[in-house]
Design an enzyme around this catalytic site. Structure first.
Site, PDB file in Angstrom:
ATOM      1  N   ASP A 105       7.161   6.448   4.616  1.00 61.15           N
ATOM      2  CA  ASP A 105       6.242   7.303   3.873  1.00 61.15           C
ATOM      3  C   ASP A 105       6.415   8.728   4.395  1.00 61.15           C
ATOM      4  OD1 ASP A 105       5.190   5.179   2.447  1.00 61.15           O
ATOM      5  OD2 ASP A 105       3.615   4.808   3.923  1.00 61.15           O
ATOM      6  N   ASP A 129       0.227  -0.340  -6.337  1.00 59.43           N
ATOM      7  CA  ASP A 129      -0.813  -0.402  -5.309  1.00 59.43           C
ATOM      8  C   ASP A 129      -2.007  -1.103  -5.940  1.00 59.43           C
ATOM      9  OD1 ASP A 129       0.537   1.104  -3.260  1.00 59.43           O
ATOM     10  OD2 ASP A 129       0.151   2.904  -4.450  1.00 59.43           O
TER      11      ASP A 129
END
Length: 251
Positions: A11, A130
């Site tokens: 990330d 997600d």
């Protein structure tokens, strides 16, 4: 049986690899290109880069990091975050990505999946998801780095994405992300059973056995992790050795 893949995820925010818990409490880990090189040395099957604030901040993908990584790393590279248009997909692939991950923009504009698959092939389009469990059962899809609940049923969404041409799904559980208590097996099972395309387990790996558990308990194709690798608690080689010892075929 196809060999299972082990995938480190990086990330990236402001040019640095970061990690948080449940999308909060972000802290810096290191340089993305150097991290990717290390995972390449460890035998990673793929590497995933997510620009975690690109959609929220309305920016495009971080192509400079992609280009530099592609020069030094020789495993498939998936890039996500800020992919809004077919031109963004083209730019990422030209910069050296093998696949793009579309998440927030795909929810808001599902035709992006179809257009990308039609032009570049389904193998280039990974749907990033997600999702979080609802109080009434089932799961709902979030966008913008877990910030916005779209009130969209997870199973309905993955089926639609497959029909539109997505070639793969990277399924991240917000409930287990960064908590290190293991992958969200119930959610993973439901999605794997709902689609025919490969599904990557993401969110929650906290110990060596979590990877093998995901493969033994579901038909997922790959398992992705960040914290365990970033903080040098495990190597990709450690995970593959454990999987092999349990009869799981890995690359």
């Amino acid at each position: 049986m196809l060999a299972k893949r082990i995938i480190p995820c990086l990330d990236v925010r402001d040019g640095k690899v970061v990690k948080g818990v449940n999308f909060q409490g972000i802290r810096e880990v290191g340089d993305p290109v150097e991290c990717a090189e290390e995972y390449n040395r460890q035998g990673a099957d793929e590497i995933v880069f997510y620009d975690i604030t690109a959609s929220h901040e309305g920016r495009g993908v971080f192509l400079d990091v992609v280009r530099e990584t592609a020069k030094r790393v020789f495993v498939p590279l998936t890039v996500g975050g800020g992919i809004k248009t077919v031109d963004d997909i083209r730019d990422a692939l030209r910069a050296g990505a093998d696949k793009v991950s579309v998440n927030s923009q795909a929810v808001q504009n599902p035709q992006l999946i179809k257009e990308g698959a039609d032009i570049f092939g389904s193998q280039c389009i990974c749907l990033g998801v997600d999702a979080k469990r609802t109080k009434s059962g089932g799961w709902t899809v979030f966008i913008n780095g877990g910030r916005i609940d779209m009130r969209l049923d997870l199973i309905d969404w993955v089926k639609k994405a497959e029909q539109l041409g997505a070639g793969e799904i990277c399924l991240n559980s917000i409930d287990t992300d960064g908590v290190r208590g293991g992958f969200d097996i119930p959610m993973l099972k439901e999605v794997v059973n709902a689609v025919k395309i490969p599904v990557i387990a993401s969110g929650g790996a906290g110990k060596l056995s979590d990877f093998a558990d995901a493969f033994l308990q579901t038909d997922c194709s790959a398992a992705l992790a960040a914290s365990l690798f970033h903080f040098k608690e495990l190597t990709v080689g450690d995970v593959k050795a454990d999987c092999r010892s349990k009869g799981i075929i890995v690359r």
